[in-house]
Write a protein that holds these residues in place. Structure first.
Motif, PDB file in Angstrom:
ATOM      1  N   GLY A 219       0.798  -1.217   0.000  1.00 44.93           N
ATOM      2  CA  GLY A 219       0.000   0.000   0.000  1.00 44.93           C
ATOM      3  C   GLY A 219       0.831   1.268   0.000  1.00 44.93           C
ATOM      4  N   ARG A 220       0.181   2.355   0.381  1.00 43.45           N
ATOM      5  CA  ARG A 220       0.771   3.694   0.269  1.00 43.45           C
ATOM      6  C   ARG A 220       2.005   3.882   1.149  1.00 43.45           C
ATOM      7  N   SER A 221       2.024   3.288   2.339  1.00 40.56           N
ATOM      8  CA  SER A 221       3.167   3.482   3.238  1.00 40.56           C
ATOM      9  C   SER A 221       4.447   2.905   2.646  1.00 40.56           C
ATOM     10  N   GLY A 222       4.325   1.797   1.904  1.00 39.95           N
ATOM     11  CA  GLY A 222       5.493   1.246   1.238  1.00 39.95           C
ATOM     12  C   GLY A 222       6.026   2.165   0.151  1.00 39.95           C
ATOM     13  N   LEU A 223       5.115   2.802  -0.567  1.00 34.03           N
ATOM     14  CA  LEU A 223       5.543   3.758  -1.595  1.00 34.03           C
ATOM     15  C   LEU A 223       6.247   4.951  -0.953  1.00 34.03           C
ATOM     16  N   ILE A 224       5.717   5.404   0.190  1.00 34.83           N
ATOM     17  CA  ILE A 224       6.358   6.500   0.925  1.00 34.83           C
ATOM     18  C   ILE A 224       7.770   6.103   1.343  1.00 34.83           C
ATOM     19  N   ALA A 225       7.906   4.884   1.873  1.00 32.30           N
ATOM     20  CA  ALA A 225       9.215   4.419   2.331  1.00 32.30           C
ATOM     21  C   ALA A 225      10.210   4.345   1.180  1.00 32.30           C
ATOM     22  N   TYR A 226       9.771   3.819   0.044  1.00 30.59           N
ATOM     23  CA  TYR A 226      10.657   3.712  -1.126  1.00 30.59           C
ATOM     24  C   TYR A 226      11.086   5.099  -1.593  1.00 30.59           C
ATOM     25  N   LEU A 227      10.118   5.982  -1.781  1.00 40.58           N
ATOM     26  CA  LEU A 227      10.435   7.319  -2.276  1.00 40.58           C
ATOM     27  C   LEU A 227      11.369   8.061  -1.324  1.00 40.58           C
ATOM     28  N   SER A 228      11.201   7.839  -0.024  1.00 44.11           N
ATOM     29  CA  SER A 228      12.058   8.508   0.957  1.00 44.11           C
ATOM     30  C   SER A 228      13.506   8.068   0.827  1.00 44.11           C
ATOM     31  N   ARG A 229      13.720   6.833   0.358  1.00 43.84           N
ATOM     32  CA  ARG A 229      15.080   6.347   0.144  1.00 43.84           C
ATOM     33  C   ARG A 229      15.770   7.059  -1.016  1.00 43.84           C
ATOM     34  N   LEU A 230      14.993   7.664  -1.881  1.00 45.97           N
ATOM     35  CA  LEU A 230      15.566   8.338  -3.052  1.00 45.97           C
ATOM     36  C   LEU A 230      16.071   9.746  -2.731  1.00 45.97           C
ATOM     37  N   ARG A 231      15.744  10.245  -1.563  1.00 46.65           N
ATOM     38  CA  ARG A 231      16.186  11.594  -1.202  1.00 46.65           C
ATOM     39  C   ARG A 231      17.702  11.643  -1.045  1.00 46.65           C
ATOM     40  N   ASP A 232      18.281  12.726  -1.542  1.00 45.11           N
ATOM     41  CA  ASP A 232      19.721  12.952  -1.430  1.00 45.11           C
ATOM     42  C   ASP A 232      19.913  14.328  -0.808  1.00 45.11           C
ATOM     43  N   PRO A 233      20.465  14.390   0.413  1.00 38.51           N
ATOM     44  CA  PRO A 233      20.617  15.692   1.070  1.00 38.51           C
ATOM     45  C   PRO A 233      21.478  16.667   0.294  1.00 38.51           C
ATOM     46  N   ASP A 234      22.336  16.139  -0.570  1.00 39.81           N
ATOM     47  CA  ASP A 234      23.201  17.017  -1.363  1.00 39.81           C
ATOM     48  C   ASP A 234      22.528  17.494  -2.649  1.00 39.81           C
ATOM     49  N   ARG A 235      21.392  16.858  -2.983  1.00 37.71           N
ATOM     50  CA  ARG A 235      20.673  17.225  -4.206  1.00 37.71           C
ATOM     51  C   ARG A 235      19.181  17.321  -3.906  1.00 37.71           C
ATOM     52  N   PRO A 236      18.744  18.416  -3.333  1.00 39.54           N
ATOM     53  CA  PRO A 236      17.312  18.560  -3.038  1.00 39.54           C
ATOM     54  C   PRO A 236      16.478  18.413  -4.297  1.00 39.54           C
ATOM     55  N   ASP A 237      15.343  17.718  -4.170  1.00 43.19           N
ATOM     56  CA  ASP A 237      14.462  17.462  -5.311  1.00 43.19           C
ATOM     57  C   ASP A 237      13.046  17.866  -4.905  1.00 43.19           C
ATOM     58  N   ALA A 238      12.634  19.046  -5.340  1.00 42.16           N
ATOM     59  CA  ALA A 238      11.313  19.555  -4.959  1.00 42.16           C
ATOM     60  C   ALA A 238      10.198  18.674  -5.498  1.00 42.16           C
ATOM     61  N   GLY A 239      10.382  18.111  -6.694  1.00 36.98           N
ATOM     62  CA  GLY A 239       9.364  17.234  -7.261  1.00 36.98           C
ATOM     63  C   GLY A 239       9.177  15.979  -6.439  1.00 36.98           C
ATOM     64  N   LEU A 240      10.284  15.361  -6.022  1.00 35.36           N
ATOM     65  CA  LEU A 240      10.215  14.165  -5.184  1.00 35.36           C
ATOM     66  C   LEU A 240       9.561  14.482  -3.846  1.00 35.36           C
ATOM     67  N   ASP A 241       9.956  15.595  -3.238  1.00 34.92           N
ATOM     68  CA  ASP A 241       9.360  15.987  -1.958  1.00 34.92           C
ATOM     69  C   ASP A 241       7.856  16.201  -2.092  1.00 34.92           C
ATOM     70  N   ALA A 242       7.430  16.755  -3.218  1.00 36.56           N
ATOM     71  CA  ALA A 242       6.002  17.014  -3.420  1.00 36.56           C
ATOM     72  C   ALA A 242       5.217  15.703  -3.496  1.00 36.56           C
ATOM     73  N   VAL A 243       5.779  14.685  -4.162  1.00 39.73           N
ATOM     74  CA  VAL A 243       5.102  13.388  -4.261  1.00 39.73           C
ATOM     75  C   VAL A 243       5.008  12.741  -2.880  1.00 39.73           C
ATOM     76  N   ILE A 244       6.100  12.777  -2.110  1.00 39.92           N
ATOM     77  CA  ILE A 244       6.085  12.203  -0.764  1.00 39.92           C
ATOM     78  C   ILE A 244       5.069  12.919   0.112  1.00 39.92           C
ATOM     79  N   ASP A 245       5.061  14.239   0.071  1.00 40.29           N
ATOM     80  CA  ASP A 245       4.116  15.015   0.881  1.00 40.29           C
ATOM     81  C   ASP A 245       2.676  14.694   0.495  1.00 40.29           C
TER      82      ASP A 245
END
Length: 208
Positions: free
Chosen positions: A99-125
């Motif tokens: 379900g949705r929580s698994g998608l949230i967990a996967y997407l959160s793994r894609l975050r890179d503190p050195d490369r902020p991604d506003a599009g990725l953050d918007a999908v997670i939010d």
């Protein structure tokens, strides 16, 4: 496949990456491109699903770990489609495995503190906000339906505990699933002599 990737990281033995290649190729063979939206989902024979437990997201998590060590154009292409499938706004369940929580967990793994991604953050939010669609009041608190939305569940795989882990991955940077932290460097030992002895086991003892 994840087991073989971790064994390679501990030993540096390239044969383990070869085994991981074979395992991932078999799983990715069931992951198909969906016409019209350029996403990749796992074909179960009667439906296609993007989830972590039994869908393309679970395969994608391991493919991502594999690609840290060895290039593979076919795996990378399907991984792009798998990631695209995680942005679906309508998700039937809230669970970590399917379900949705698994998608949230996967997407959160894609975050890179050195490369902020506003599009990725918007999908997670958006996924985090959409958890409200699934929440049900229970004894003055919140609960979430389990598999097939037929009962409330407090489990990791199919209920509240998994939802909390997904939220923790997004909001606190934690790990929602085990075995997803790689070795610090290829060839680093998994168990040292000191750790064995601290458990009261002599070096080389069965179970050590």
């Amino acid at each position: 496949a994840l087991l073989f990737v971790r064994l390679y990281e501990r030993t540096g033995d390239e044969r383990f990456l070869d085994f991981a290649t074979t395992a991932l190729a078999r799983d990715l063979a069931y992951c198909v491109w969906i016409d019209g939206d350029d996403t990749v989902q796992l074909n179960e024979g009667w439906r296609v699903v993007p989830y972590v437990g039994f869908g393309s997201a679970g395969v994608g998590i391991v493919a991502q770990e594999y690609l840290r060590h060895r290039d593979n154009a076919e795996f990378a292409a399907k991984l792009t489609g798998i990631r695209a499938a995680l942005g679906s706004e309508f998700v039937i369940g809230s669970t970590l495995f399917n379900g949705r929580s698994g998608l949230i967990a996967y997407l959160s793994r894609l975050r890179d503190p050195d490369r902020p991604d506003a599009g990725l953050d918007a999908v997670i939010d958006r996924h985090l906000r959409r958890l409200a669609w699934h929440a049900i009041g229970y004894r003055g608190e919140l609960a979430f339906p389990g598999e097939q939305i037929m009962r409330l569940s407090m489990d990791v795989a199919s209920g509240n505990a998994g939802v909390l882990l997904g939220m923790h991955a997004a909001l606190g940077g934690g790990q929602a699933l085990p075995f997803l932290l790689p070795a610090t460097e290829v060839g680093s030992p998994v168990i040292t002599t000191e750790r064995k002895e601290s458990h009261g086991l002599p070096v080389g003892a069965p179970g050590a």
